[in-house]
Design a protein around this motif. Structure first.
Motif, PDB file in Angstrom:
ATOM      1  N   MET A 156       0.778  -1.252   0.000  1.00  0.00           N
ATOM      2  CA  MET A 156       0.000   0.000   0.000  1.00  0.00           C
ATOM      3  C   MET A 156       0.807   1.299   0.000  1.00  0.00           C
ATOM      4  SD  MET A 156      -3.073  -1.186  -0.102  1.00  0.00           S
ATOM      5  CE  MET A 156      -4.323  -0.012   0.408  1.00  0.00           C
ATOM      6  N   GLY A 157       2.108   1.255  -0.251  1.00  0.00           N
ATOM      7  CA  GLY A 157       2.861   2.514  -0.268  1.00  0.00           C
ATOM      8  C   GLY A 157       2.790   3.193  -1.637  1.00  0.00           C
ATOM      9  N   TYR A 158       2.789   4.499  -1.654  1.00  0.00           N
ATOM     10  CA  TYR A 158       2.953   5.254  -2.901  1.00  0.00           C
ATOM     11  C   TYR A 158       3.403   6.669  -2.559  1.00  0.00           C
ATOM     12  CZ  TYR A 158      -1.436   7.671  -1.995  1.00  0.00           C
ATOM     13  OH  TYR A 158      -2.414   8.443  -1.420  1.00  0.00           O
ATOM     14  N   ASP A 159       4.078   7.325  -3.517  1.00  0.00           N
ATOM     15  CA  ASP A 159       4.572   8.694  -3.312  1.00  0.00           C
ATOM     16  C   ASP A 159       5.282   8.858  -1.965  1.00  0.00           C
ATOM     17  OD1 ASP A 159       3.704   9.447  -5.766  1.00  0.00           O
ATOM     18  OD2 ASP A 159       1.909  10.500  -5.075  1.00  0.00           O
ATOM     19  N   GLY A 160       6.071   7.866  -1.587  1.00  0.00           N
ATOM     20  CA  GLY A 160       6.856   7.965  -0.359  1.00  0.00           C
ATOM     21  C   GLY A 160       6.054   7.757   0.914  1.00  0.00           C
ATOM     22  N   LYS A 161       4.764   7.459   0.771  1.00  0.00           N
ATOM     23  CA  LYS A 161       3.962   7.239   1.981  1.00  0.00           C
ATOM     24  C   LYS A 161       4.360   5.906   2.612  1.00  0.00           C
ATOM     25  CE  LYS A 161       0.017  10.115   0.830  1.00  0.00           C
ATOM     26  NZ  LYS A 161       0.493  10.701  -0.424  1.00  0.00           N
ATOM     27  N   GLY A 162       4.413   5.877   3.942  1.00  0.00           N
ATOM     28  CA  GLY A 162       4.816   4.648   4.636  1.00  0.00           C
ATOM     29  C   GLY A 162       6.308   4.387   4.552  1.00  0.00           C
ATOM     30  N   GLN A 163       7.123   5.447   4.389  1.00  0.00           N
ATOM     31  CA  GLN A 163       8.584   5.275   4.325  1.00  0.00           C
ATOM     32  C   GLN A 163       9.280   6.117   5.391  1.00  0.00           C
ATOM     33  OE1 GLN A 163      10.314   5.752   0.496  1.00  0.00           O
ATOM     34  NE2 GLN A 163       8.789   4.501  -0.534  1.00  0.00           N
ATOM     35  N   TYR A 164      10.316   5.540   5.978  1.00  0.00           N
ATOM     36  CA  TYR A 164      11.051   6.230   7.043  1.00  0.00           C
ATOM     37  C   TYR A 164      12.541   6.083   6.817  1.00  0.00           C
ATOM     38  CZ  TYR A 164       6.457   5.503   9.035  1.00  0.00           C
ATOM     39  OH  TYR A 164       5.104   5.468   9.219  1.00  0.00           O
ATOM     40  N   LYS A 222      18.729  -0.749   2.021  1.00  0.00           N
ATOM     41  CA  LYS A 222      19.939   0.061   2.118  1.00  0.00           C
ATOM     42  C   LYS A 222      19.771   1.300   1.220  1.00  0.00           C
ATOM     43  CE  LYS A 222      24.560   0.355   2.846  1.00  0.00           C
ATOM     44  NZ  LYS A 222      25.242   0.355   4.129  1.00  0.00           N
ATOM     45  N   LEU A 223      20.161   2.453   1.745  1.00  0.00           N
ATOM     46  CA  LEU A 223      20.076   3.682   0.963  1.00  0.00           C
ATOM     47  C   LEU A 223      21.130   3.666  -0.146  1.00  0.00           C
ATOM     48  CD1 LEU A 223      18.401   6.355   1.347  1.00  0.00           C
ATOM     49  CD2 LEU A 223      20.498   7.327   2.277  1.00  0.00           C
ATOM     50  N   VAL A 224      20.718   3.928  -1.366  1.00  0.00           N
ATOM     51  CA  VAL A 224      21.658   3.995  -2.483  1.00  0.00           C
ATOM     52  C   VAL A 224      22.145   5.434  -2.615  1.00  0.00           C
ATOM     53  CG1 VAL A 224      21.857   3.783  -5.009  1.00  0.00           C
ATOM     54  CG2 VAL A 224      20.530   2.112  -3.725  1.00  0.00           C
TER      55      VAL A 224
END
Ligand code: ADP
Ligand code: MG
Length: 348
Positions: free
Chosen positions: A144-152, A175-177
């Motif tokens: 259910m994520g989109y446009d960065g929603k639900g991201q930390y 991992k952050l690229v």
């Protein structure tokens, strides 16, 4: 051939643009959406408001159409699979089930020997405490994520204390690229080894929301070929029918990674409306309705700017556009922060 009635699930801007493209081809559209104010009702022939698990309403919708497609991936699999027993659903429901789950999606891509970011399944907060190796990283909901929603963004273990996350919902830590660039490849698959592929599009995000897209992407020949090949392999393996988009990261060492797959038309492909003879929307409809595949011709280089939240306001008032500028208003009733309200494409 008699008039085709195409059912579209989802009534946002993508459903609107699919409806507009269908109209140009003399295809009728019925949009089904769980938002009574969905903008697509301004563009489709018929609009049905209902929840995605309301069987009675869904049946009413299915009875009106010849086939069903969708504009977003977060539709319950059961709904698509039930519809598919009565009328064809394209892309097929199993594609949607796979891609709406970030973990299943990434496992699938890696099995094809295609690189993704490093990721790990997170079931509870303490899982992260032993995963320093994945930091800095981004914690993302699996569904259910989109446009960065639900991201930390988690830079260090202590950051976990300041976020309020219900881990029972299922998360992936990525991992952050170290990004040099983001690109996307939009393609339409018509059948076995039968494709129309748009050239890679370069994308710039702000606050995890797409802000600008442009063609040509400033990338090496190698990345250009690799991204198109990977996108094609993914579509072929999925036996996909319709338009699909693969989002990629390029890191500072020129490595390419698949970020995610969108089993649908995509925001970065909006510039195809003006920059190509056939847009991503028209091609999607051609593929799902088994219409003729017309060779793609690029007409111009282009850039697209998303108008987010308040940014639409000046464009809605006394707008002066040059001949090479095209303004799209999604006609969303309420302006909200971080909401995509419209876009401008400029041919360059
Ligand atoms: P959504 O499903 O919301 O589109 P994405 O996974 O595509 O989520 O993430 C949105 C944006 O956040 C990406 O386009 C990118 O700019 C940034 N981002 C996400 N994951 C990473 C990552 N692992 N490394 C660097 N940037 C990332
Ligand atoms: Mg994305």
């Amino acid at each position: 051939m008699s008039q085709i009635n195409l059912g579209i699930i989802g009534g946002g801007q993508l459903g609107s643009m699919l409806s507009t493209a269908a109209k140009k081809m003399n295809i009728n559209t019925t949009v089904y959406c769980n938002d009574a104010e969905a903008p697509a009702q301004n563009f489709c022939d018929e609009f049905i408001f209902g929840e995605y698990d309301n069987n009675k309403k869904i049946l009413e919708f299915v009875n009106k159409v010849d086939l069903v497609t969708y504009e977003f991936e977060n539709i319950p699999y059961e709904t698509l699979s039930e519809i598919n027993k009565l009328k064809p659903v394209l892309p097929k429901p199993s594609v949607n089930r796979l891609i709406q789950h970030r973990l299943a999606e990434k496992d699938f891509i890696n099995k094809l020997n295609i690189r993704t970011t490093r990721y790990v399944n997170i079931e509870k907060k303490s899982d992260i405490e032993t995963l320093e190796d994945f930091l800095p990283g981004i914690l993302k909901t699996t569904t259910m994520g989109y446009d960065g929603k639900g991201q930390y963004l988690i830079k260090k273990i202590e950051d976990l204390n300041s976020i309020d996350v219900d881990f029972s919902k299922g998360y992936v830590l990525e991992k952050l690229v170290k990004l040099k660039k983001e690109i996307s490849v939009v393609l339409t698959r018509f059948g076995i080894n039968s494709y129309e592929i748009y050239e890679p599009i370069e994308n710039m995000h702000q606050d995890q929301i797409l802000k600008h897209s442009k063609i040509p992407a400033e990338i090496s020949e190698k990345i250009l070929d690799q991204s198109k090949n990977w996108a094609t392999s993914i579509a072929e393996e999925l036996k996909y029918i319709g338009t699909l988009c693969v989002e990629f990261f390029i890191d500072r060492n020129e490595n390419l990674y698949v970020n995610e797959i969108a089993p649908r038309v995509h925001n970065s492909g909006h510039l195809t409306i003006n920059a190509y003879n056939i847009s991503q929307f028209e091609n999607h409809i051609r593929a799902v309705c088994s219409l003729e595949k017309i060779p793609l011709k690029k007409l111009s280089n282009a850039k697209m700017i998303n108008l987010i939240g308040d940014q639409i306001k000046p464009y809605r008032q006394n707008l002066c556009l040059n001949d090479n500028e095209f303004f799209f208003d999604y006609l969303k009733k309420e302006i909200k922060e971080k909401r995509k309200m419209g876009h401008i494409t400029t041919l360059i």
